[in-house]
Design an enzyme around this catalytic site. Structure first.
Site, PDB file in Angstrom:
ATOM      1  N   CYS A   1      -5.889  -9.507   2.292  1.00  0.00           N
ATOM      2  CA  CYS A   1      -6.846  -8.563   2.443  1.00  0.00           C
ATOM      3  C   CYS A   1      -7.781  -9.322   3.103  1.00  0.00           C
ATOM      4  O   CYS A   1      -8.753  -9.472   4.043  1.00  0.00           O
ATOM      5  CB  CYS A   1      -7.423  -7.450   1.171  1.00  0.00           C
ATOM      6  SG  CYS A   1      -5.941  -6.576   1.399  1.00  0.00           S
TER       7      CYS A   1
ATOM      8  N   TYR B   1     -17.704 -15.670  -9.762  1.00  0.00           N
ATOM      9  CA  TYR B   1     -17.014 -16.724 -10.252  1.00  0.00           C
ATOM     10  C   TYR B   1     -16.254 -18.008  -9.238  1.00  0.00           C
ATOM     11  O   TYR B   1     -15.000 -17.483  -8.329  1.00  0.00           O
ATOM     12  CB  TYR B   1     -14.751 -16.935 -11.220  1.00  0.00           C
ATOM     13  CG  TYR B   1     -14.913 -15.363 -11.777  1.00  0.00           C
ATOM     14  CD1 TYR B   1     -15.185 -16.207 -13.735  1.00  0.00           C
ATOM     15  CD2 TYR B   1     -15.327 -13.721 -11.690  1.00  0.00           C
ATOM     16  CE1 TYR B   1     -15.648 -14.579 -14.343  1.00  0.00           C
ATOM     17  CE2 TYR B   1     -15.488 -13.446 -12.907  1.00  0.00           C
ATOM     18  CZ  TYR B   1     -15.951 -13.770 -14.219  1.00  0.00           C
ATOM     19  OH  TYR B   1     -16.042 -13.143 -15.830  1.00  0.00           O
ATOM     20  N   ALA B   2     -16.616 -19.235  -9.391  1.00  0.00           N
ATOM     21  CA  ALA B   2     -16.101 -20.016  -8.628  1.00  0.00           C
ATOM     22  C   ALA B   2     -15.056 -20.845  -8.641  1.00  0.00           C
ATOM     23  O   ALA B   2     -14.517 -20.760  -9.963  1.00  0.00           O
ATOM     24  CB  ALA B   2     -17.368 -21.530  -8.855  1.00  0.00           C
ATOM     25  N   GLY B   3     -13.937 -21.149  -7.497  1.00  0.00           N
ATOM     26  CA  GLY B   3     -12.695 -21.461  -7.877  1.00  0.00           C
ATOM     27  C   GLY B   3     -12.220 -22.805  -6.349  1.00  0.00           C
ATOM     28  O   GLY B   3     -13.607 -22.960  -5.171  1.00  0.00           O
TER      29      GLY B   3
ATOM     30  N   GLU C   1      -4.868  -5.932  -5.934  1.00  0.00           N
ATOM     31  CA  GLU C   1      -3.387  -6.820  -6.275  1.00  0.00           C
ATOM     32  C   GLU C   1      -3.176  -7.219  -8.112  1.00  0.00           C
ATOM     33  O   GLU C   1      -4.531  -7.463  -8.011  1.00  0.00           O
ATOM     34  CB  GLU C   1      -2.723  -7.863  -5.281  1.00  0.00           C
ATOM     35  CG  GLU C   1      -2.644  -7.389  -3.907  1.00  0.00           C
ATOM     36  CD  GLU C   1      -1.501  -8.124  -3.241  1.00  0.00           C
ATOM     37  OE1 GLU C   1      -0.382  -9.265  -3.832  1.00  0.00           O
ATOM     38  OE2 GLU C   1      -1.971  -8.495  -2.471  1.00  0.00           O
TER      39      GLU C   1
ATOM     40  N   VAL D   1       1.016  -1.164   0.061  1.00  0.00           N
ATOM     41  CA  VAL D   1      -0.075   0.114   0.201  1.00  0.00           C
ATOM     42  C   VAL D   1       1.077   1.263  -0.164  1.00  0.00           C
ATOM     43  O   VAL D   1       1.003   1.820  -0.687  1.00  0.00           O
ATOM     44  CB  VAL D   1      -1.025   0.198   0.644  1.00  0.00           C
ATOM     45  CG1 VAL D   1      -1.472   1.243   1.327  1.00  0.00           C
ATOM     46  CG2 VAL D   1      -1.533  -1.349   1.040  1.00  0.00           C
TER      47      VAL D   1
ATOM     48  N   ARG E   1       0.655 -14.916   0.131  1.00  0.00           N
ATOM     49  CA  ARG E   1       0.043 -14.703   1.252  1.00  0.00           C
ATOM     50  C   ARG E   1      -1.477 -16.187   0.913  1.00  0.00           C
ATOM     51  O   ARG E   1      -2.256 -15.444   0.637  1.00  0.00           O
ATOM     52  CB  ARG E   1      -0.553 -13.580   2.160  1.00  0.00           C
ATOM     53  CG  ARG E   1       1.347 -13.219   2.142  1.00  0.00           C
ATOM     54  CD  ARG E   1       0.809 -11.349   3.138  1.00  0.00           C
ATOM     55  NE  ARG E   1       1.298 -11.132   1.642  1.00  0.00           N
ATOM     56  CZ  ARG E   1       0.973  -9.361   1.757  1.00  0.00           C
ATOM     57  NH1 ARG E   1       0.891  -8.807   2.692  1.00  0.00           N
ATOM     58  NH2 ARG E   1       0.886  -8.602   0.841  1.00  0.00           N
TER      59      ARG E   1
ATOM     60  N   ASN F   1     -13.977  -5.039   1.925  1.00  0.00           N
ATOM     61  CA  ASN F   1     -13.975  -6.361   1.912  1.00  0.00           C
ATOM     62  C   ASN F   1     -14.426  -8.055   1.930  1.00  0.00           C
ATOM     63  O   ASN F   1     -14.932  -8.961   1.770  1.00  0.00           O
ATOM     64  CB  ASN F   1     -12.029  -6.179   2.052  1.00  0.00           C
ATOM     65  CG  ASN F   1     -11.512  -6.086   1.538  1.00  0.00           C
ATOM     66  OD1 ASN F   1     -11.365  -5.747   0.560  1.00  0.00           O
ATOM     67  ND2 ASN F   1      -9.841  -6.230   1.947  1.00  0.00           N
TER      68      ASN F   1
ATOM     69  N   LYS G   1      -7.439 -11.474   6.333  1.00  0.00           N
ATOM     70  CA  LYS G   1      -7.281 -11.253   7.944  1.00  0.00           C
ATOM     71  C   LYS G   1      -8.607 -10.764   8.118  1.00  0.00           C
ATOM     72  O   LYS G   1      -8.778 -10.181   8.893  1.00  0.00           O
ATOM     73  CB  LYS G   1      -6.115 -10.408   7.465  1.00  0.00           C
ATOM     74  CG  LYS G   1      -5.396  -9.363   7.119  1.00  0.00           C
ATOM     75  CD  LYS G   1      -4.087  -8.991   7.063  1.00  0.00           C
ATOM     76  CE  LYS G   1      -3.861  -6.808   6.148  1.00  0.00           C
ATOM     77  NZ  LYS G   1      -5.248  -6.126   7.255  1.00  0.00           N
TER      78      LYS G   1
END
Length: 460
Positions: free
Chosen positions: A273, A264-266, A161, A11, A341, A221, A276
Protein backbone atom coordinates in the site's frame (compact mmCIF):
# COMPACT_ATOMS: atom_id res chain seq x y z
CA UNK A 1 -27.96 -9.27 0.36
CA UNK A 2 -26.41 -10.99 -2.64
CA UNK A 3 -22.89 -9.71 -3.20
CA UNK A 4 -20.19 -10.50 -5.74
CA UNK A 5 -16.52 -9.89 -5.01
CA UNK A 6 -14.26 -9.74 -8.07
CA UNK A 7 -10.79 -10.78 -6.94
CA UNK A 8 -9.75 -13.04 -4.06
CA UNK A 9 -6.54 -11.27 -3.14
CA UNK A 10 -5.93 -9.62 0.19
CA UNK A 11 -8.74 -7.04 -0.02
CA UNK A 12 -11.24 -9.19 -1.88
CA UNK A 13 -10.94 -12.26 0.32
CA UNK A 14 -11.17 -10.32 3.58
CA UNK A 15 -14.11 -8.27 2.28
CA UNK A 16 -15.98 -11.29 0.99
CA UNK A 17 -15.45 -13.39 4.10
CA UNK A 18 -16.42 -10.60 6.49
CA UNK A 19 -19.54 -9.63 4.53
CA UNK A 20 -20.57 -13.29 4.58
CA UNK A 21 -19.99 -13.30 8.34
CA UNK A 22 -22.69 -10.61 8.55
CA UNK A 23 -25.19 -12.96 6.91
CA UNK A 24 -24.85 -11.90 3.28
CA UNK A 25 -24.69 -14.37 0.40
CA UNK A 26 -21.26 -13.78 -1.15
CA UNK A 27 -19.88 -15.04 -4.47
CA UNK A 28 -16.09 -14.59 -4.80
CA UNK A 29 -14.76 -14.61 -8.34
CA UNK A 30 -11.16 -15.04 -9.47
CA UNK A 31 -9.63 -15.91 -12.85
CA UNK A 32 -6.85 -17.89 -11.14
CA UNK A 33 -8.14 -21.46 -11.10
CA UNK A 34 -5.39 -22.66 -8.75
CA UNK A 35 -6.37 -20.05 -6.17
CA UNK A 36 -10.05 -21.00 -6.43
CA UNK A 37 -9.16 -24.69 -6.07
CA UNK A 38 -7.12 -23.86 -2.97
CA UNK A 39 -9.99 -21.90 -1.42
CA UNK A 40 -12.56 -24.57 -2.26
CA UNK A 41 -10.22 -27.13 -0.73
CA UNK A 42 -10.16 -25.27 2.57
CA UNK A 43 -6.84 -23.48 2.04
CA UNK A 44 -6.03 -19.79 2.34
CA UNK A 45 -3.61 -18.08 -0.09
CA UNK A 46 -2.52 -15.39 2.38
CA UNK A 47 -1.61 -15.26 6.06
CA UNK A 48 -4.04 -13.09 7.97
CA UNK A 49 -4.96 -13.80 11.62
CA UNK A 50 -8.54 -14.98 12.02
CA UNK A 51 -9.31 -15.10 8.30
CA UNK A 52 -9.13 -18.86 7.89
CA UNK A 53 -11.77 -19.44 10.57
CA UNK A 54 -14.13 -16.86 9.05
CA UNK A 55 -13.77 -18.38 5.57
CA UNK A 56 -14.26 -21.93 6.82
CA UNK A 57 -17.31 -21.05 8.92
CA UNK A 58 -19.09 -19.23 6.09
CA UNK A 59 -18.21 -21.80 3.43
CA UNK A 60 -19.75 -24.48 5.60
CA UNK A 61 -22.82 -22.31 6.13
CA UNK A 62 -23.19 -21.87 2.36
CA UNK A 63 -22.87 -18.10 2.52
CA UNK A 64 -19.47 -17.96 0.79
CA UNK A 65 -18.61 -19.58 -2.52
CA UNK A 66 -15.57 -19.37 -4.79
CA UNK A 67 -15.64 -19.73 -8.56
CA UNK A 68 -14.06 -18.73 -11.88
CA UNK A 69 -17.48 -18.47 -13.58
CA UNK A 70 -17.75 -14.83 -14.66
CA UNK A 71 -21.31 -15.03 -15.96
CA UNK A 72 -22.51 -16.64 -12.73
CA UNK A 73 -20.73 -13.99 -10.66
CA UNK A 74 -22.44 -11.16 -12.52
CA UNK A 75 -25.83 -12.85 -12.28
CA UNK A 76 -25.39 -13.39 -8.54
CA UNK A 77 -24.73 -10.01 -6.98
CA UNK A 78 -26.83 -6.87 -6.90
CA UNK A 79 -23.63 -5.32 -5.55
CA UNK A 80 -20.51 -6.04 -7.61
CA UNK A 81 -17.34 -5.26 -5.64
CA UNK A 82 -14.21 -4.83 -7.75
CA UNK A 83 -11.29 -5.79 -5.52
CA UNK A 84 -8.52 -6.60 -7.99
CA UNK A 85 -4.91 -5.49 -7.92
CA UNK A 86 -3.73 -2.06 -9.07
CA UNK A 87 0.06 -2.56 -9.28
CA UNK A 88 2.27 0.42 -10.12
CA UNK A 89 3.44 1.03 -13.68
CA UNK A 90 7.05 1.96 -14.36
CA UNK A 91 6.17 5.65 -13.94
CA UNK A 92 4.39 5.05 -10.62
CA UNK A 93 0.85 5.30 -11.99
CA UNK A 94 -1.68 2.72 -10.80
CA UNK A 95 -2.27 0.05 -13.46
CA UNK A 96 -6.03 -0.10 -13.96
CA UNK A 97 -6.14 -2.89 -16.53
CA UNK A 98 -7.60 -5.42 -14.06
CA UNK A 99 -10.17 -2.95 -12.74
CA UNK A 100 -11.35 -2.08 -16.23
CA UNK A 101 -11.36 -5.74 -17.30
CA UNK A 102 -13.63 -6.52 -14.34
CA UNK A 103 -15.93 -3.64 -15.34
CA UNK A 104 -16.13 -4.87 -18.93
CA UNK A 105 -17.00 -8.37 -17.78
CA UNK A 106 -19.86 -6.99 -15.69
CA UNK A 107 -21.05 -5.05 -18.74
CA UNK A 108 -20.92 -8.17 -20.91
CA UNK A 109 -23.19 -10.23 -18.67
CA UNK A 110 -25.44 -7.94 -16.62
CA UNK A 111 -29.16 -8.11 -17.38
CA UNK A 112 -30.48 -5.69 -14.77
CA UNK A 113 -29.52 -2.82 -12.51
CA UNK A 114 -26.17 -3.24 -10.75
CA UNK A 115 -24.19 -1.25 -8.22
CA UNK A 116 -20.49 -1.50 -9.09
CA UNK A 117 -18.32 -0.80 -6.05
CA UNK A 118 -14.68 0.17 -6.53
CA UNK A 119 -13.01 -1.46 -3.52
CA UNK A 120 -9.55 -1.48 -5.06
CA UNK A 121 -7.28 1.47 -4.33
CA UNK A 122 -7.65 3.57 -7.45
CA UNK A 123 -6.69 7.11 -8.49
CA UNK A 124 -9.15 9.97 -8.80
CA UNK A 125 -11.24 9.60 -11.94
CA UNK A 126 -11.28 5.80 -12.02
CA UNK A 127 -15.05 5.64 -11.49
CA UNK A 128 -15.46 7.65 -14.69
CA UNK A 129 -13.32 5.12 -16.57
CA UNK A 130 -15.26 2.22 -15.09
CA UNK A 131 -18.52 3.89 -16.10
CA UNK A 132 -17.25 4.36 -19.67
CA UNK A 133 -16.09 0.72 -19.92
CA UNK A 134 -19.46 -0.53 -18.69
CA UNK A 135 -21.41 1.75 -21.03
CA UNK A 136 -19.33 0.66 -24.02
CA UNK A 137 -20.01 -3.02 -23.29
CA UNK A 138 -23.73 -2.44 -22.89
CA UNK A 139 -23.92 -0.44 -26.11
CA UNK A 140 -22.13 -3.19 -28.01
CA UNK A 141 -24.79 -5.64 -26.86
CA UNK A 142 -27.44 -3.29 -28.21
CA UNK A 143 -31.21 -3.30 -27.87
CA UNK A 144 -32.79 -2.74 -24.49
CA UNK A 145 -29.56 -3.91 -22.83
CA UNK A 146 -27.83 -0.71 -23.96
CA UNK A 147 -30.05 1.32 -21.64
CA UNK A 148 -29.58 -0.78 -18.50
CA UNK A 149 -29.04 1.31 -15.40
CA UNK A 150 -26.07 1.04 -13.08
CA UNK A 151 -24.16 3.15 -10.60
CA UNK A 152 -20.44 3.17 -9.82
CA UNK A 153 -19.60 3.74 -6.16
CA UNK A 154 -16.24 4.31 -4.48
CA UNK A 155 -15.79 2.42 -1.20
CA UNK A 156 -12.05 2.29 -0.43
CA UNK A 157 -10.69 -0.16 2.10
CA UNK A 158 -8.76 0.83 5.23
CA UNK A 159 -7.43 -2.53 6.34
CA UNK A 160 -4.12 -3.09 8.12
CA UNK A 161 -2.37 -6.30 7.16
CA UNK A 162 -2.17 -8.44 10.25
CA UNK A 163 -5.38 -6.96 11.68
CA UNK A 164 -7.64 -6.88 8.62
CA UNK A 165 -10.52 -8.98 9.97
CA UNK A 166 -10.68 -6.89 13.13
CA UNK A 167 -10.46 -3.68 11.09
CA UNK A 168 -13.29 -4.75 8.80
CA UNK A 169 -15.61 -5.95 11.56
CA UNK A 170 -14.92 -2.94 13.79
CA UNK A 171 -14.19 -0.08 11.41
CA UNK A 172 -13.27 3.37 12.64
CA UNK A 173 -14.77 4.80 9.44
CA UNK A 174 -16.54 3.70 6.27
CA UNK A 175 -15.99 5.97 3.29
CA UNK A 176 -18.54 5.81 0.46
CA UNK A 177 -18.69 8.03 -2.58
CA UNK A 178 -21.89 8.16 -4.66
CA UNK A 179 -23.13 10.46 -7.39
CA UNK A 180 -26.38 12.42 -7.16
CA UNK A 181 -28.19 10.83 -10.11
CA UNK A 182 -31.32 8.77 -9.61
CA UNK A 183 -29.23 5.60 -10.01
CA UNK A 184 -26.74 7.00 -7.51
CA UNK A 185 -29.49 7.54 -4.97
CA UNK A 186 -30.57 3.90 -5.37
CA UNK A 187 -26.94 2.81 -4.97
CA UNK A 188 -26.59 4.88 -1.81
CA UNK A 189 -29.61 3.19 -0.25
CA UNK A 190 -28.22 -0.27 -1.05
CA UNK A 191 -24.84 0.62 0.43
CA UNK A 192 -26.57 2.04 3.51
CA UNK A 193 -28.43 -1.26 3.94
CA UNK A 194 -25.24 -3.28 3.49
CA UNK A 195 -23.29 -1.36 6.11
CA UNK A 196 -26.16 -0.86 8.57
CA UNK A 197 -24.78 -3.48 11.02
CA UNK A 198 -21.68 -1.33 11.55
CA UNK A 199 -23.67 1.81 12.38
CA UNK A 200 -25.95 0.59 15.15
CA UNK A 201 -24.01 2.19 18.01
CA UNK A 202 -22.97 5.29 16.14
CA UNK A 203 -22.67 6.42 12.54
CA UNK A 204 -19.33 5.41 11.06
CA UNK A 205 -20.13 6.14 7.42
CA UNK A 206 -18.78 9.24 5.71
CA UNK A 207 -20.79 10.02 2.58
CA UNK A 208 -19.16 12.09 -0.13
CA UNK A 209 -18.84 12.42 -3.88
CA UNK A 210 -17.04 9.67 -5.77
CA UNK A 211 -13.84 11.57 -6.51
CA UNK A 212 -13.42 12.68 -2.92
CA UNK A 213 -13.78 9.07 -1.76
CA UNK A 214 -11.14 7.93 -4.23
CA UNK A 215 -8.83 10.68 -3.03
CA UNK A 216 -9.42 9.96 0.66
CA UNK A 217 -7.72 6.54 0.49
CA UNK A 218 -4.55 7.97 -1.05
CA UNK A 219 -4.52 10.91 1.34
CA UNK A 220 -4.76 8.59 4.36
CA UNK A 221 -1.89 6.36 3.29
CA UNK A 222 0.21 9.34 2.25
CA UNK A 223 -0.23 10.89 5.70
CA UNK A 224 0.79 7.69 7.49
CA UNK A 225 3.80 7.23 5.24
CA UNK A 226 4.78 10.84 5.91
CA UNK A 227 4.76 10.30 9.68
CA UNK A 228 7.00 7.24 9.31
CA UNK A 229 9.54 8.98 7.08
CA UNK A 230 9.47 12.07 9.29
CA UNK A 231 10.43 10.04 12.35
CA UNK A 232 13.04 8.05 10.45
CA UNK A 233 14.72 11.22 9.25
CA UNK A 234 14.73 12.63 12.79
CA UNK A 235 16.07 9.31 14.11
CA UNK A 236 19.03 9.47 11.76
CA UNK A 237 19.80 12.97 13.00
CA UNK A 238 19.33 11.80 16.59
CA UNK A 239 22.11 9.27 16.07
CA UNK A 240 24.44 12.08 15.05
CA UNK A 241 23.64 14.60 17.77
CA UNK A 242 23.26 12.26 20.72
CA UNK A 243 19.49 12.17 21.17
CA UNK A 244 17.24 9.25 22.15
CA UNK A 245 14.49 9.17 19.52
CA UNK A 246 12.29 7.06 21.83
CA UNK A 247 12.26 9.85 24.40
CA UNK A 248 11.42 12.30 21.62
CA UNK A 249 8.60 10.05 20.40
CA UNK A 250 7.01 9.99 23.83
CA UNK A 251 7.53 13.72 24.21
CA UNK A 252 5.78 14.71 20.99
CA UNK A 253 3.27 11.86 20.93
CA UNK A 254 1.74 13.04 24.20
CA UNK A 255 0.47 16.09 22.33
CA UNK A 256 -3.08 15.09 21.30
CA UNK A 257 -2.66 17.02 18.05
CA UNK A 258 0.13 14.62 17.14
CA UNK A 259 -0.55 11.31 18.91
CA UNK A 260 1.69 8.25 19.12
CA UNK A 261 0.57 6.24 16.07
CA UNK A 262 3.05 5.74 13.23
CA UNK A 263 5.81 7.63 15.03
CA UNK A 264 8.11 4.64 15.46
CA UNK A 265 11.57 4.97 13.94
CA UNK A 266 12.78 1.95 12.00
CA UNK A 267 14.32 0.64 8.82
CA UNK A 268 11.64 1.82 6.40
CA UNK A 269 8.08 0.93 5.43
CA UNK A 270 7.10 -1.59 2.77
CA UNK A 271 4.08 -3.64 1.76
CA UNK A 272 1.57 -3.32 -1.01
CA UNK A 273 0.00 0.00 0.00
CA UNK A 274 2.24 2.82 1.20
CA UNK A 275 4.95 2.60 -1.50
CA UNK A 276 2.61 2.33 -4.47
CA UNK A 277 -0.02 4.73 -3.12
CA UNK A 278 2.52 7.49 -2.50
CA UNK A 279 3.88 6.97 -6.02
CA UNK A 280 0.40 6.94 -7.54
CA UNK A 281 -0.58 10.18 -5.79
CA UNK A 282 2.63 11.82 -7.01
CA UNK A 283 1.85 10.58 -10.53
CA UNK A 284 -1.67 12.01 -10.38
CA UNK A 285 -0.27 15.36 -9.28
CA UNK A 286 2.15 15.44 -12.21
CA UNK A 287 -0.74 14.84 -14.60
CA UNK A 288 -2.22 18.09 -13.31
CA UNK A 289 1.05 19.99 -13.42
CA UNK A 290 1.71 19.86 -9.68
CA UNK A 291 4.77 18.55 -7.87
CA UNK A 292 4.03 17.10 -4.43
CA UNK A 293 7.32 18.06 -2.79
CA UNK A 294 6.53 16.60 0.62
CA UNK A 295 5.51 13.21 -0.77
CA UNK A 296 8.51 13.10 -3.06
CA UNK A 297 10.68 13.57 0.02
CA UNK A 298 8.70 10.92 1.93
CA UNK A 299 9.47 8.38 -0.78
CA UNK A 300 13.13 9.38 -1.00
CA UNK A 301 13.61 9.18 2.76
CA UNK A 302 12.01 5.74 2.85
CA UNK A 303 14.16 4.41 0.03
CA UNK A 304 17.27 5.60 1.87
CA UNK A 305 16.03 4.24 5.20
CA UNK A 306 15.94 0.71 3.84
CA UNK A 307 19.74 0.96 3.60
CA UNK A 308 20.23 2.18 7.17
CA UNK A 309 20.92 -1.25 8.68
CA UNK A 310 23.38 -2.06 5.92
CA UNK A 311 25.19 1.23 6.58
CA UNK A 312 25.40 0.53 10.30
CA UNK A 313 26.77 -2.95 9.65
CA UNK A 314 29.39 -1.64 7.23
CA UNK A 315 30.42 1.06 9.71
CA UNK A 316 30.94 -1.64 12.35
CA UNK A 317 32.47 -4.46 10.26
CA UNK A 318 33.92 -2.72 7.19
CA UNK A 319 33.06 -2.57 3.49
CA UNK A 320 34.25 -6.11 2.76
CA UNK A 321 32.03 -8.62 4.56
CA UNK A 322 33.59 -11.71 3.00
CA UNK A 323 33.68 -14.52 5.55
CA UNK A 324 31.16 -12.77 7.79
CA UNK A 325 27.88 -14.41 8.74
CA UNK A 326 24.82 -12.51 9.93
CA UNK A 327 21.60 -13.72 11.52
CA UNK A 328 18.46 -11.91 10.32
CA UNK A 329 15.25 -12.11 12.32
CA UNK A 330 12.18 -11.05 10.37
CA UNK A 331 11.62 -11.04 6.61
CA UNK A 332 8.01 -9.88 6.09
CA UNK A 333 7.50 -6.15 5.72
CA UNK A 334 5.57 -6.12 9.01
CA UNK A 335 4.49 -8.66 11.66
CA UNK A 336 1.39 -10.87 11.39
CA UNK A 337 1.71 -11.22 7.62
CA UNK A 338 3.77 -13.17 5.10
CA UNK A 339 3.82 -10.23 2.68
CA UNK A 340 7.30 -9.63 1.24
CA UNK A 341 6.35 -6.81 -1.12
CA UNK A 342 8.78 -3.88 -0.75
CA UNK A 343 10.12 -5.47 2.44
CA UNK A 344 13.20 -3.84 3.95
CA UNK A 345 14.73 -7.30 4.47
CA UNK A 346 15.14 -7.69 0.71
CA UNK A 347 17.28 -4.56 0.50
CA UNK A 348 19.38 -5.62 3.48
CA UNK A 349 19.97 -9.15 2.18
CA UNK A 350 21.00 -7.79 -1.21
CA UNK A 351 23.58 -5.51 0.42
CA UNK A 352 25.01 -8.15 2.75
CA UNK A 353 25.24 -10.82 0.07
CA UNK A 354 26.65 -8.33 -2.40
CA UNK A 355 29.48 -7.53 0.03
CA UNK A 356 30.42 -11.19 0.40
CA UNK A 357 28.57 -12.15 3.59
CA UNK A 358 26.42 -15.18 4.21
CA UNK A 359 23.09 -14.80 5.99
CA UNK A 360 20.95 -17.09 8.14
CA UNK A 361 17.34 -15.95 8.17
CA UNK A 362 14.22 -16.71 10.18
CA UNK A 363 10.63 -15.45 10.09
CA UNK A 364 7.72 -17.01 12.02
CA UNK A 365 5.38 -16.92 9.01
CA UNK A 366 7.00 -15.65 5.82
CA UNK A 367 9.64 -18.34 5.12
CA UNK A 368 7.84 -19.93 2.18
CA UNK A 369 6.99 -16.61 0.55
CA UNK A 370 10.49 -15.31 1.28
CA UNK A 371 12.05 -18.26 -0.56
CA UNK A 372 9.88 -17.56 -3.59
CA UNK A 373 10.60 -13.83 -3.62
CA UNK A 374 14.33 -14.13 -2.97
CA UNK A 375 14.66 -16.68 -5.77
CA UNK A 376 13.28 -13.98 -8.05
CA UNK A 377 15.51 -11.28 -6.53
CA UNK A 378 18.61 -13.39 -7.15
CA UNK A 379 17.44 -14.93 -10.42
CA UNK A 380 20.43 -15.91 -12.54
CA UNK A 381 22.78 -15.64 -9.52
CA UNK A 382 22.46 -19.02 -7.78
CA UNK A 383 25.85 -18.59 -6.13
CA UNK A 384 24.48 -15.57 -4.25
CA UNK A 385 21.20 -17.22 -3.32
CA UNK A 386 23.18 -20.15 -1.92
CA UNK A 387 24.59 -17.84 0.75
CA UNK A 388 21.11 -17.39 2.27
CA UNK A 389 20.33 -20.12 4.79
CA UNK A 390 16.71 -20.58 5.84
CA UNK A 391 16.36 -21.67 9.47
CA UNK A 392 13.48 -23.40 11.23
CA UNK A 393 14.07 -21.72 14.58
CA UNK A 394 15.26 -18.22 15.53
CA UNK A 395 18.15 -19.44 17.68
CA UNK A 396 19.38 -21.72 14.89
CA UNK A 397 20.06 -18.63 12.79
CA UNK A 398 22.46 -17.30 15.46
CA UNK A 399 25.00 -20.11 15.44
CA UNK A 400 28.39 -18.66 14.55
CA UNK A 401 26.92 -15.33 13.43
CA UNK A 402 28.96 -12.16 13.77
CA UNK A 403 25.80 -10.22 14.67
CA UNK A 404 22.03 -10.42 14.93
CA UNK A 405 19.99 -8.07 12.73
CA UNK A 406 16.30 -7.53 13.55
CA UNK A 407 14.20 -6.33 10.62
CA UNK A 408 10.58 -7.17 11.54
CA UNK A 409 9.02 -6.50 14.96
CA UNK A 410 7.42 -9.89 15.58
CA UNK A 411 6.26 -10.28 19.18
CA UNK A 412 8.20 -13.52 19.50
CA UNK A 413 11.43 -11.53 19.13
CA UNK A 414 10.70 -9.16 22.01
CA UNK A 415 11.72 -11.37 24.94
CA UNK A 416 14.42 -13.82 23.85
CA UNK A 417 16.73 -15.70 26.19
CA UNK A 418 19.55 -13.17 26.07
CA UNK A 419 21.97 -15.56 27.72
CA UNK A 420 21.38 -18.17 25.04
CA UNK A 421 21.43 -15.48 22.37
CA UNK A 422 24.83 -14.23 23.53
CA UNK A 423 26.23 -17.76 23.72
CA UNK A 424 25.21 -18.50 20.12
CA UNK A 425 26.67 -15.36 18.57
CA UNK A 426 30.35 -15.20 17.63
CA UNK A 427 30.35 -11.58 18.78
CA UNK A 428 27.59 -10.09 21.00
CA UNK A 429 26.42 -7.45 18.51
CA UNK A 430 22.78 -6.58 17.75
CA UNK A 431 21.48 -4.28 15.03
CA UNK A 432 17.88 -3.55 15.97
CA UNK A 433 15.97 -2.14 13.00
CA UNK A 434 12.76 -1.76 15.03
CA UNK A 435 14.06 -0.59 18.43
CA UNK A 436 12.63 -3.62 20.23
CA UNK A 437 15.13 -3.51 23.06
CA UNK A 438 16.36 -0.92 25.54
CA UNK A 439 20.01 0.03 24.93
CA UNK A 440 20.76 0.26 28.66
CA UNK A 441 19.41 -3.28 29.21
CA UNK A 442 21.49 -4.55 26.30
CA UNK A 443 24.61 -2.87 27.67
CA UNK A 444 24.06 -4.46 31.10
CA UNK A 445 23.68 -7.85 29.38
CA UNK A 446 27.00 -7.39 27.62
CA UNK A 447 25.74 -6.63 24.13
CA UNK A 448 26.97 -4.05 21.68
CA UNK A 449 23.65 -2.56 20.60
CA UNK A 450 22.83 -0.48 17.53
CA UNK A 451 19.27 0.82 17.34
CA UNK A 452 17.70 3.47 15.14
CA UNK A 453 18.17 6.92 16.66
CA UNK A 454 19.31 5.61 20.05
CA UNK A 455 23.08 6.13 20.00
CA UNK A 456 22.97 8.50 22.99
CA UNK A 457 22.44 5.54 25.29
CA UNK A 458 25.46 3.62 23.96
CA UNK A 459 28.02 6.41 24.41
CA UNK A 460 29.37 5.40 27.75
Amino acid sequence: MKITIVGTGYVGLVTGACLAELGNNVFCLDVDQSKIDLLNGGGIPIHEPGLEDVVKRNRQAGRLIFSTDIAASVAHGELQFIAVGTPPDEDGAADLQYVLAAARNIGKYMTGFKVIVDKSTVPVGTADKVTLALREELQQRGGAIADLGFSVVSNPEFLKEGAAVEDFMRPDRIVIGCDQTSDGIVAKQKMKTLYAPFNRNHERTFWMDVRSAEFTKYAANAMLATRISFMNELANLADQVGVDIEAVRHGIGSDPRIGHSFLYAGCGYGGSCFPKDVQALERTAREYGQDLLVLRAVEQVNNLQKHILGKKIVTRFGDDLSGRRFAVWGLAFKPNTDDMREASSRVLLGELIGRGASVAVYDPVAMKEARRVLELDFAGRPELLARIHFCEEPMAALDGADALVIVTEWKTFRSPDFGQLKACLKTPVIFDGRNLFEPSVMADAGFEYHGIGRSVLTRG
